[in-house]
Scaffold this motif. Structure first.
Motif, PDB file in Angstrom:
ATOM      1  N   VAL A  68      37.876  36.060  45.625  1.00 13.39           N
ATOM      2  CA  VAL A  68      37.835  36.721  46.591  1.00 13.39           C
ATOM      3  C   VAL A  68      38.857  38.631  45.934  1.00 13.39           C
ATOM      4  O   VAL A  68      38.866  39.713  46.258  1.00 13.39           O
ATOM      5  N   ALA A  69      40.081  38.059  45.854  1.00 16.04           N
ATOM      6  CA  ALA A  69      41.259  38.457  45.177  1.00 16.04           C
ATOM      7  C   ALA A  69      41.302  39.614  44.363  1.00 16.04           C
ATOM      8  O   ALA A  69      40.944  40.416  43.989  1.00 16.04           O
ATOM      9  N   LEU A  70      40.569  39.168  42.605  1.00 18.94           N
ATOM     10  CA  LEU A  70      39.532  39.691  41.665  1.00 18.94           C
ATOM     11  C   LEU A  70      39.194  40.417  41.579  1.00 18.94           C
ATOM     12  O   LEU A  70      38.864  41.706  41.810  1.00 18.94           O
ATOM     13  N   ALA A  71      37.805  39.861  43.457  1.00 17.65           N
ATOM     14  CA  ALA A  71      36.343  41.736  44.080  1.00 17.65           C
ATOM     15  C   ALA A  71      37.539  42.594  44.665  1.00 17.65           C
ATOM     16  O   ALA A  71      36.804  43.595  44.244  1.00 17.65           O
ATOM     17  N   ALA A  72      38.331  42.286  45.174  1.00 16.51           N
ATOM     18  CA  ALA A  72      39.159  43.375  45.910  1.00 16.51           C
ATOM     19  C   ALA A  72      39.969  44.100  44.643  1.00 16.51           C
ATOM     20  O   ALA A  72      39.793  45.869  44.901  1.00 16.51           O
ATOM     21  N   LEU A  73      40.810  43.943  43.755  1.00 11.66           N
ATOM     22  CA  LEU A  73      41.041  44.282  42.904  1.00 11.66           C
ATOM     23  C   LEU A  73      39.974  45.311  42.064  1.00 11.66           C
ATOM     24  O   LEU A  73      40.524  47.274  41.802  1.00 11.66           O
ATOM     25  N   LEU A  74      38.378  44.862  41.893  1.00  8.94           N
ATOM     26  CA  LEU A  74      37.446  46.206  41.267  1.00  8.94           C
ATOM     27  C   LEU A  74      37.357  46.593  42.266  1.00  8.94           C
ATOM     28  O   LEU A  74      36.828  47.702  41.590  1.00  8.94           O
ATOM     29  N   GLY A  75      36.705  45.532  43.217  1.00  9.49           N
ATOM     30  CA  GLY A  75      35.733  46.825  43.711  1.00  9.49           C
ATOM     31  C   GLY A  75      36.418  48.012  44.625  1.00  9.49           C
ATOM     32  O   GLY A  75      35.680  49.231  45.091  1.00  9.49           O
ATOM     33  N   SER A  76      37.845  48.067  44.796  1.00  9.41           N
ATOM     34  CA  SER A  76      38.540  48.663  45.281  1.00  9.41           C
ATOM     35  C   SER A  76      38.001  50.556  44.261  1.00  9.41           C
ATOM     36  O   SER A  76      39.043  51.050  45.089  1.00  9.41           O
ATOM     37  N   ILE A  77      37.943  50.344  43.331  1.00 11.52           N
ATOM     38  CA  ILE A  77      37.818  51.173  42.208  1.00 11.52           C
ATOM     39  C   ILE A  77      36.975  52.318  43.685  1.00 11.52           C
ATOM     40  O   ILE A  77      36.661  54.298  43.030  1.00 11.52           O
ATOM     41  N   LEU A  78      35.805  52.031  44.053  1.00  9.33           N
ATOM     42  CA  LEU A  78      35.010  52.780  44.752  1.00  9.33           C
ATOM     43  C   LEU A  78      35.788  53.407  46.284  1.00  9.33           C
ATOM     44  O   LEU A  78      36.397  52.825  47.076  1.00  9.33           O
ATOM     45  N   GLU A  79      35.654  54.392  46.229  1.00  8.73           N
ATOM     46  CA  GLU A  79      36.653  54.791  46.936  1.00  8.73           C
ATOM     47  C   GLU A  79      35.739  54.834  48.790  1.00  8.73           C
ATOM     48  O   GLU A  79      36.862  53.713  49.934  1.00  8.73           O
ATOM     49  N   SER A  80      34.464  54.385  48.507  1.00  6.94           N
ATOM     50  CA  SER A  80      33.928  55.153  49.278  1.00  6.94           C
ATOM     51  C   SER A  80      32.201  54.434  50.059  1.00  6.94           C
ATOM     52  O   SER A  80      31.303  54.666  50.661  1.00  6.94           O
ATOM     53  N   HIS A  81      31.685  55.109  48.902  1.00  6.70           N
ATOM     54  CA  HIS A  81      30.302  54.120  48.222  1.00  6.70           C
ATOM     55  C   HIS A  81      30.324  53.632  48.239  1.00  6.70           C
ATOM     56  O   HIS A  81      30.650  53.467  46.452  1.00  6.70           O
ATOM     57  N   GLY A  82      29.092  52.925  47.606  1.00  4.74           N
ATOM     58  CA  GLY A  82      28.745  51.760  46.987  1.00  4.74           C
ATOM     59  C   GLY A  82      29.127  50.018  46.844  1.00  4.74           C
ATOM     60  O   GLY A  82      29.544  50.340  47.929  1.00  4.74           O
ATOM     61  N   ARG A  83      28.835  49.698  46.079  1.00  6.29           N
ATOM     62  CA  ARG A  83      28.800  48.429  46.675  1.00  6.29           C
ATOM     63  C   ARG A  83      29.165  47.664  44.674  1.00  6.29           C
ATOM     64  O   ARG A  83      28.893  47.688  43.692  1.00  6.29           O
ATOM     65  N   PHE A  84      30.231  46.370  45.092  1.00  4.67           N
ATOM     66  CA  PHE A  84      30.714  45.779  44.039  1.00  4.67           C
ATOM     67  C   PHE A  84      30.159  44.409  44.009  1.00  4.67           C
ATOM     68  O   PHE A  84      30.495  43.287  45.700  1.00  4.67           O
ATOM     69  N   GLN A  85      29.866  43.226  42.931  1.00  3.86           N
ATOM     70  CA  GLN A  85      29.298  42.130  43.458  1.00  3.86           C
ATOM     71  C   GLN A  85      30.077  41.020  41.960  1.00  3.86           C
ATOM     72  O   GLN A  85      29.947  41.334  40.786  1.00  3.86           O
ATOM     73  N   LEU A  86      30.613  40.306  42.116  1.00  2.96           N
ATOM     74  CA  LEU A  86      31.101  39.258  41.663  1.00  2.96           C
ATOM     75  C   LEU A  86      31.121  37.992  41.369  1.00  2.96           C
ATOM     76  O   LEU A  86      30.753  37.634  42.607  1.00  2.96           O
ATOM     77  N   GLN A  87      29.913  37.586  40.187  1.00  2.00           N
ATOM     78  CA  GLN A  87      29.041  36.037  40.695  1.00  2.00           C
ATOM     79  C   GLN A  87      29.158  35.210  39.839  1.00  2.00           C
ATOM     80  O   GLN A  87      29.878  35.910  38.081  1.00  2.00           O
ATOM     81  N   THR A  88      29.552  33.953  39.603  1.00  2.00           N
ATOM     82  CA  THR A  88      29.115  32.806  38.520  1.00  2.00           C
ATOM     83  C   THR A  88      28.726  32.391  38.398  1.00  2.00           C
ATOM     84  O   THR A  88      28.145  32.027  39.197  1.00  2.00           O
ATOM     85  N   ARG A  89      27.649  31.905  37.296  1.00  2.00           N
ATOM     86  CA  ARG A  89      27.395  30.735  36.960  1.00  2.00           C
ATOM     87  C   ARG A  89      26.749  30.184  35.855  1.00  2.00           C
ATOM     88  O   ARG A  89      27.782  30.207  34.954  1.00  2.00           O
ATOM     89  N   SER A  90      27.672  28.303  36.756  1.00  2.00           N
ATOM     90  CA  SER A  90      27.828  27.524  34.876  1.00  2.00           C
ATOM     91  C   SER A  90      27.338  26.100  35.218  1.00  2.00           C
ATOM     92  O   SER A  90      26.478  26.412  35.911  1.00  2.00           O
ATOM     93  N   ASP A  91      27.236  25.319  34.628  1.00  2.41           N
ATOM     94  CA  ASP A  91      27.064  24.120  34.410  1.00  2.41           C
ATOM     95  C   ASP A  91      27.967  22.593  35.438  1.00  2.41           C
ATOM     96  O   ASP A  91      28.029  21.269  35.526  1.00  2.41           O
ATOM     97  N   GLY A  92      28.850  23.271  35.636  1.00  2.00           N
ATOM     98  CA  GLY A  92      30.195  22.137  36.134  1.00  2.00           C
ATOM     99  C   GLY A  92      30.054  22.207  38.006  1.00  2.00           C
ATOM    100  O   GLY A  92      29.361  22.579  38.458  1.00  2.00           O
ATOM    101  N   PRO A  93      30.566  21.888  38.363  1.00  2.00           N
ATOM    102  CA  PRO A  93      30.691  21.185  39.978  1.00  2.00           C
ATOM    103  C   PRO A  93      30.945  22.074  40.449  1.00  2.00           C
ATOM    104  O   PRO A  93      30.307  21.820  41.907  1.00  2.00           O
ATOM    105  N   VAL A  94      31.741  22.946  40.363  1.00  3.36           N
ATOM    106  CA  VAL A  94      31.036  24.831  40.941  1.00  3.36           C
ATOM    107  C   VAL A  94      30.437  25.262  40.604  1.00  3.36           C
ATOM    108  O   VAL A  94      30.851  26.295  39.478  1.00  3.36           O
TER     109      VAL A  94
END
Length: 327
Positions: A64-90
Protein backbone atom coordinates in the motif's frame (compact mmCIF):
# COMPACT_ATOMS: atom_id res chain seq x y z
CA UNK A 1 5.37 16.60 -18.48
CA UNK A 2 2.73 17.47 -15.98
CA UNK A 3 2.87 20.83 -14.21
CA UNK A 4 4.90 20.71 -11.03
CA UNK A 5 3.63 22.36 -7.90
CA UNK A 6 5.46 25.57 -7.01
CA UNK A 7 7.41 25.34 -3.73
CA UNK A 8 6.39 27.59 -0.86
CA UNK A 9 8.78 30.33 0.36
CA UNK A 10 11.54 29.26 2.78
CA UNK A 11 10.26 28.51 6.27
CA UNK A 12 11.03 26.23 9.21
CA UNK A 13 10.03 22.58 8.86
CA UNK A 14 6.56 21.88 10.22
CA UNK A 15 6.59 20.29 13.66
CA UNK A 16 3.24 18.55 13.25
CA UNK A 17 2.05 16.23 10.52
CA UNK A 18 -1.13 14.64 9.28
CA UNK A 19 -1.53 11.00 8.41
CA UNK A 20 -2.45 9.69 4.98
CA UNK A 21 -0.36 12.15 2.98
CA UNK A 22 2.24 11.91 0.22
CA UNK A 23 4.77 14.73 0.32
CA UNK A 24 6.73 15.47 -2.90
CA UNK A 25 10.16 17.06 -2.42
CA UNK A 26 13.34 18.01 -4.23
CA UNK A 27 17.00 18.33 -3.23
CA UNK A 28 18.02 20.54 -6.13
CA UNK A 29 21.78 20.81 -5.40
CA UNK A 30 21.98 17.02 -5.82
CA UNK A 31 19.46 16.74 -8.69
CA UNK A 32 17.21 14.60 -6.52
CA UNK A 33 13.43 14.34 -6.51
CA UNK A 34 11.30 12.15 -4.36
CA UNK A 35 8.13 11.43 -2.41
CA UNK A 36 7.51 10.62 1.22
CA UNK A 37 4.37 8.66 2.21
CA UNK A 38 3.01 8.55 5.77
CA UNK A 39 -0.09 6.37 6.21
CA UNK A 40 -2.25 5.85 9.29
CA UNK A 41 -6.04 5.25 9.28
CA UNK A 42 -6.04 4.42 5.57
CA UNK A 43 -3.59 1.54 5.79
CA UNK A 44 -5.08 0.41 9.13
CA UNK A 45 -8.52 0.13 7.52
CA UNK A 46 -7.17 -1.83 4.53
CA UNK A 47 -5.30 -4.26 6.79
CA UNK A 48 -8.33 -4.74 9.05
CA UNK A 49 -10.82 -6.05 6.49
CA UNK A 50 -9.54 -9.62 6.92
CA UNK A 51 -7.83 -11.46 9.80
CA UNK A 52 -4.41 -11.26 8.17
CA UNK A 53 -1.54 -12.90 10.06
CA UNK A 54 0.88 -10.15 11.19
CA UNK A 55 3.55 -11.07 8.63
CA UNK A 56 0.99 -10.96 5.80
CA UNK A 57 -0.42 -7.66 7.05
CA UNK A 58 3.06 -6.13 7.02
CA UNK A 59 3.61 -7.29 3.47
CA UNK A 60 0.31 -5.80 2.33
CA UNK A 61 1.08 -2.60 4.23
CA UNK A 62 4.36 -2.24 2.32
CA UNK A 63 2.49 -2.74 -0.95
CA UNK A 64 0.00 0.00 0.00
CA UNK A 65 2.84 2.41 0.85
CA UNK A 66 4.64 1.64 -2.42
CA UNK A 67 1.43 2.11 -4.43
CA UNK A 68 0.88 5.48 -2.73
CA UNK A 69 4.40 6.59 -3.67
CA UNK A 70 4.14 5.52 -7.31
CA UNK A 71 0.44 6.21 -7.88
CA UNK A 72 0.66 9.78 -6.60
CA UNK A 73 2.61 10.66 -9.75
CA UNK A 74 -0.87 10.73 -11.33
CA UNK A 75 -2.12 14.17 -10.39
CA UNK A 76 -5.86 14.13 -11.06
CA UNK A 77 -6.84 11.31 -13.42
CA UNK A 78 -5.85 7.75 -14.14
CA UNK A 79 -5.31 4.51 -12.29
CA UNK A 80 -2.25 2.71 -10.96
CA UNK A 81 -2.15 -0.93 -9.92
CA UNK A 82 0.51 -2.94 -8.12
CA UNK A 83 0.09 -6.70 -8.33
CA UNK A 84 2.24 -9.67 -7.38
CA UNK A 85 1.71 -13.28 -8.46
CA UNK A 86 3.96 -15.94 -6.99
CA UNK A 87 4.13 -19.53 -5.73
CA UNK A 88 4.68 -18.75 -2.05
CA UNK A 89 2.21 -18.73 0.85
CA UNK A 90 1.18 -15.21 -0.20
CA UNK A 91 0.46 -15.94 -3.83
CA UNK A 92 -1.15 -12.61 -4.73
CA UNK A 93 -1.13 -8.99 -3.60
CA UNK A 94 -3.22 -6.33 -5.33
CA UNK A 95 -3.28 -2.60 -4.54
CA UNK A 96 -5.20 -0.07 -6.65
CA UNK A 97 -4.59 3.68 -6.62
CA UNK A 98 -7.20 5.86 -8.32
CA UNK A 99 -6.07 9.46 -8.80
CA UNK A 100 -6.13 11.81 -7.08
CA UNK A 101 -5.74 9.66 -3.96
CA UNK A 102 -8.04 6.63 -3.55
CA UNK A 103 -6.45 3.41 -2.28
CA UNK A 104 -7.65 -0.16 -1.82
CA UNK A 105 -5.86 -3.48 -1.55
CA UNK A 106 -5.95 -7.10 -0.43
CA UNK A 107 -3.69 -10.12 -0.05
CA UNK A 108 -4.48 -13.73 -0.90
CA UNK A 109 -2.67 -16.25 1.26
CA UNK A 110 -2.64 -19.85 2.41
CA UNK A 111 -2.99 -19.74 6.19
CA UNK A 112 -1.72 -23.26 6.72
CA UNK A 113 1.46 -22.58 4.73
CA UNK A 114 1.99 -19.24 6.49
CA UNK A 115 1.70 -20.85 9.94
CA UNK A 116 4.25 -23.51 9.01
CA UNK A 117 6.86 -20.94 8.04
CA UNK A 118 9.75 -20.48 10.42
CA UNK A 119 11.00 -17.62 8.29
CA UNK A 120 8.56 -14.69 7.99
CA UNK A 121 10.72 -12.76 5.51
CA UNK A 122 9.24 -11.46 2.23
CA UNK A 123 11.40 -14.01 0.41
CA UNK A 124 9.69 -16.89 2.23
CA UNK A 125 6.20 -15.40 1.94
CA UNK A 126 6.43 -14.56 -1.77
CA UNK A 127 8.45 -17.44 -3.15
CA UNK A 128 9.09 -17.03 -6.88
CA UNK A 129 6.92 -14.98 -9.18
CA UNK A 130 6.65 -11.47 -10.59
CA UNK A 131 5.67 -7.92 -9.73
CA UNK A 132 3.54 -6.01 -12.25
CA UNK A 133 3.08 -2.23 -12.19
CA UNK A 134 0.25 -1.01 -14.43
CA UNK A 135 -0.81 2.54 -15.25
CA UNK A 136 -3.96 3.54 -17.12
CA UNK A 137 -4.25 7.14 -18.26
CA UNK A 138 -7.78 8.31 -18.93
CA UNK A 139 -6.88 11.34 -21.03
CA UNK A 140 -5.33 9.31 -23.86
CA UNK A 141 -6.66 5.82 -23.04
CA UNK A 142 -3.05 4.68 -22.72
CA UNK A 143 -2.07 1.65 -20.69
CA UNK A 144 1.48 0.95 -19.60
CA UNK A 145 2.79 -2.07 -17.74
CA UNK A 146 6.16 -3.02 -16.35
CA UNK A 147 6.87 -6.53 -15.09
CA UNK A 148 9.92 -7.61 -13.09
CA UNK A 149 10.79 -10.95 -11.48
CA UNK A 150 9.96 -11.49 -7.83
CA UNK A 151 12.33 -14.19 -6.75
CA UNK A 152 12.55 -13.74 -3.01
CA UNK A 153 13.14 -10.00 -3.07
CA UNK A 154 11.23 -7.61 -0.88
CA UNK A 155 8.88 -5.17 -2.59
CA UNK A 156 11.45 -2.39 -2.17
CA UNK A 157 14.12 -4.52 -3.88
CA UNK A 158 11.70 -5.44 -6.68
CA UNK A 159 10.98 -1.73 -7.18
CA UNK A 160 14.72 -1.09 -7.45
CA UNK A 161 14.93 -3.75 -10.18
CA UNK A 162 11.99 -2.15 -12.00
CA UNK A 163 13.53 1.32 -12.06
CA UNK A 164 16.95 -0.04 -13.00
CA UNK A 165 15.76 -2.29 -15.81
CA UNK A 166 12.63 -0.62 -17.17
CA UNK A 167 13.34 3.05 -16.45
CA UNK A 168 17.12 3.19 -16.03
CA UNK A 169 16.56 5.89 -13.42
CA UNK A 170 18.76 5.55 -10.31
CA UNK A 171 16.26 5.11 -7.48
CA UNK A 172 16.15 4.40 -3.77
CA UNK A 173 13.05 2.91 -2.10
CA UNK A 174 12.51 2.34 1.60
CA UNK A 175 9.28 0.91 3.08
CA UNK A 176 8.24 0.33 6.68
CA UNK A 177 5.15 -1.03 8.45
CA UNK A 178 4.48 -1.20 12.19
CA UNK A 179 1.63 -2.12 14.49
CA UNK A 180 1.22 0.38 17.31
CA UNK A 181 -0.43 -0.41 20.64
CA UNK A 182 -2.21 2.37 22.54
CA UNK A 183 -4.85 2.49 25.29
CA UNK A 184 -7.37 2.85 22.45
CA UNK A 185 -6.24 -0.43 20.89
CA UNK A 186 -3.98 -1.67 18.11
CA UNK A 187 -3.55 -0.01 14.76
CA UNK A 188 -1.29 -0.27 11.72
CA UNK A 189 0.93 2.45 10.28
CA UNK A 190 3.06 2.48 7.13
CA UNK A 191 5.54 4.76 5.46
CA UNK A 192 7.72 4.92 2.39
CA UNK A 193 10.42 7.00 0.74
CA UNK A 194 11.12 7.17 -3.00
CA UNK A 195 14.27 9.05 -4.04
CA UNK A 196 15.41 9.41 -7.67
CA UNK A 197 18.40 10.98 -9.38
CA UNK A 198 17.19 13.22 -12.21
CA UNK A 199 20.02 15.45 -13.44
CA UNK A 200 19.20 18.87 -14.81
CA UNK A 201 19.63 18.87 -18.56
CA UNK A 202 19.49 15.08 -18.63
CA UNK A 203 16.63 12.75 -17.81
CA UNK A 204 13.71 14.12 -15.83
CA UNK A 205 10.90 12.20 -14.17
CA UNK A 206 8.26 11.57 -16.77
CA UNK A 207 4.60 11.76 -15.87
CA UNK A 208 4.28 7.98 -16.06
CA UNK A 209 6.88 5.22 -16.32
CA UNK A 210 6.36 3.37 -19.63
CA UNK A 211 7.58 -0.01 -18.37
CA UNK A 212 7.62 -2.47 -21.23
CA UNK A 213 4.97 -0.64 -23.25
CA UNK A 214 5.64 0.00 -26.95
CA UNK A 215 7.70 3.10 -27.39
CA UNK A 216 9.17 2.88 -23.88
CA UNK A 217 12.79 2.49 -23.05
CA UNK A 218 15.63 4.30 -21.43
CA UNK A 219 15.33 8.08 -21.16
CA UNK A 220 17.80 9.90 -23.32
CA UNK A 221 20.61 11.72 -21.65
CA UNK A 222 21.01 9.45 -18.62
CA UNK A 223 24.33 7.65 -18.90
CA UNK A 224 25.51 4.95 -16.56
CA UNK A 225 28.43 7.04 -15.37
CA UNK A 226 26.00 9.83 -14.42
CA UNK A 227 24.11 7.40 -12.20
CA UNK A 228 27.29 6.77 -10.25
CA UNK A 229 28.44 10.35 -9.90
CA UNK A 230 29.06 12.11 -6.64
CA UNK A 231 25.55 13.59 -6.41
CA UNK A 232 23.79 10.25 -6.52
CA UNK A 233 26.36 8.64 -4.25
CA UNK A 234 25.78 11.36 -1.66
CA UNK A 235 22.00 11.18 -2.07
CA UNK A 236 21.98 7.41 -1.54
CA UNK A 237 24.21 7.73 1.50
CA UNK A 238 21.91 10.31 3.08
CA UNK A 239 18.75 8.30 2.33
CA UNK A 240 20.35 5.14 3.72
CA UNK A 241 20.51 6.76 7.17
CA UNK A 242 16.70 6.61 7.33
CA UNK A 243 15.40 4.24 10.02
CA UNK A 244 12.15 2.27 9.79
CA UNK A 245 10.79 3.78 12.99
CA UNK A 246 11.19 7.28 11.53
CA UNK A 247 8.89 6.40 8.63
CA UNK A 248 6.07 5.31 10.94
CA UNK A 249 6.55 7.70 13.88
CA UNK A 250 3.33 9.76 14.20
CA UNK A 251 5.16 12.35 16.32
CA UNK A 252 7.68 13.10 13.58
CA UNK A 253 6.38 15.29 10.76
CA UNK A 254 7.29 14.49 7.17
CA UNK A 255 8.97 17.86 6.75
CA UNK A 256 11.15 17.36 9.82
CA UNK A 257 12.09 13.90 8.60
CA UNK A 258 13.18 15.27 5.23
CA UNK A 259 15.09 18.06 6.98
CA UNK A 260 16.92 15.45 9.06
CA UNK A 261 18.01 13.67 5.90
CA UNK A 262 18.88 16.54 3.59
CA UNK A 263 19.34 19.72 5.65
CA UNK A 264 23.00 20.06 4.68
CA UNK A 265 22.03 20.49 1.04
CA UNK A 266 18.61 22.04 1.48
CA UNK A 267 15.29 20.40 0.64
CA UNK A 268 12.19 21.89 -0.98
CA UNK A 269 8.74 20.48 -0.37
CA UNK A 270 5.67 20.78 -2.58
CA UNK A 271 1.94 20.51 -1.96
CA UNK A 272 0.98 17.33 -0.10
CA UNK A 273 -1.32 14.78 -1.74
CA UNK A 274 -4.01 13.35 0.52
CA UNK A 275 -4.87 9.64 0.21
CA UNK A 276 -7.79 7.67 1.61
CA UNK A 277 -9.30 4.21 1.32
CA UNK A 278 -12.03 3.94 -1.26
CA UNK A 279 -13.47 0.82 -2.87
CA UNK A 280 -15.04 0.83 -6.32
CA UNK A 281 -17.47 -1.98 -5.51
CA UNK A 282 -21.21 -1.15 -5.48
CA UNK A 283 -24.58 -2.85 -5.86
CA UNK A 284 -24.87 -1.49 -9.40
CA UNK A 285 -21.50 -2.89 -10.49
CA UNK A 286 -22.22 -6.32 -9.08
CA UNK A 287 -25.74 -6.44 -10.51
CA UNK A 288 -24.32 -5.61 -13.92
CA UNK A 289 -21.76 -8.38 -13.52
CA UNK A 290 -24.38 -10.95 -12.47
CA UNK A 291 -26.58 -10.04 -15.45
CA UNK A 292 -23.70 -11.00 -17.73
CA UNK A 293 -23.98 -14.65 -16.61
CA UNK A 294 -26.50 -17.13 -17.97
CA UNK A 295 -29.45 -18.26 -15.81
CA UNK A 296 -27.75 -21.63 -15.35
CA UNK A 297 -24.51 -20.00 -14.21
CA UNK A 298 -26.39 -17.79 -11.76
CA UNK A 299 -28.24 -20.86 -10.52
CA UNK A 300 -24.91 -22.44 -9.62
CA UNK A 301 -24.13 -19.38 -7.48
CA UNK A 302 -27.19 -19.70 -5.27
CA UNK A 303 -26.30 -20.52 -1.67
CA UNK A 304 -28.07 -22.52 1.00
CA UNK A 305 -30.14 -19.47 1.88
CA UNK A 306 -31.56 -19.32 -1.66
CA UNK A 307 -29.71 -16.09 -2.51
CA UNK A 308 -26.59 -15.13 -4.46
CA UNK A 309 -23.89 -13.82 -2.15
CA UNK A 310 -20.97 -11.77 -3.48
CA UNK A 311 -18.08 -10.63 -1.29
CA UNK A 312 -15.72 -7.88 -2.46
CA UNK A 313 -12.14 -9.10 -2.26
CA UNK A 314 -10.88 -5.62 -1.44
CA UNK A 315 -13.19 -4.30 1.28
CA UNK A 316 -14.78 -7.57 2.41
CA UNK A 317 -18.33 -6.25 1.96
CA UNK A 318 -20.89 -9.03 1.47
CA UNK A 319 -23.86 -8.28 -0.77
CA UNK A 320 -26.82 -10.61 -1.20
CA UNK A 321 -29.10 -10.75 -4.25
CA UNK A 322 -32.40 -12.45 -5.04
CA UNK A 323 -31.89 -14.76 -8.10
CA UNK A 324 -35.40 -14.05 -9.40
CA UNK A 325 -34.51 -10.36 -9.80
CA UNK A 326 -32.31 -11.28 -12.77
CA UNK A 327 -34.86 -13.41 -14.63
Amino acid sequence: MARRDAPAPSRPAASTSEDDRVLPFAVEPLDLRGRLARLGPTVDSILSHYPYPPQVARLLGEAVALAALLGSILESHGRFQLQTRSDGPVDMLVVDYDAPGKLRGFARFDLERVEKLRDASPAALFGRGHLALTIEREEDAARYQGVVPLEGESLAEAAHIYFRQSEQIPSFVRLAVAESVTPQGRSWRAGGLLLQYLPTGGARMRDLPPGDAPGGGAPEGLLEEEAENDHWTEGQALAATLEDHELVDPALSGERLLYRLFHERGVKVFAERAVAEFCRCSNERIEKLLKSFSPQERGDMVGDDGRIGVTCEFCGTLRSFEPADFD
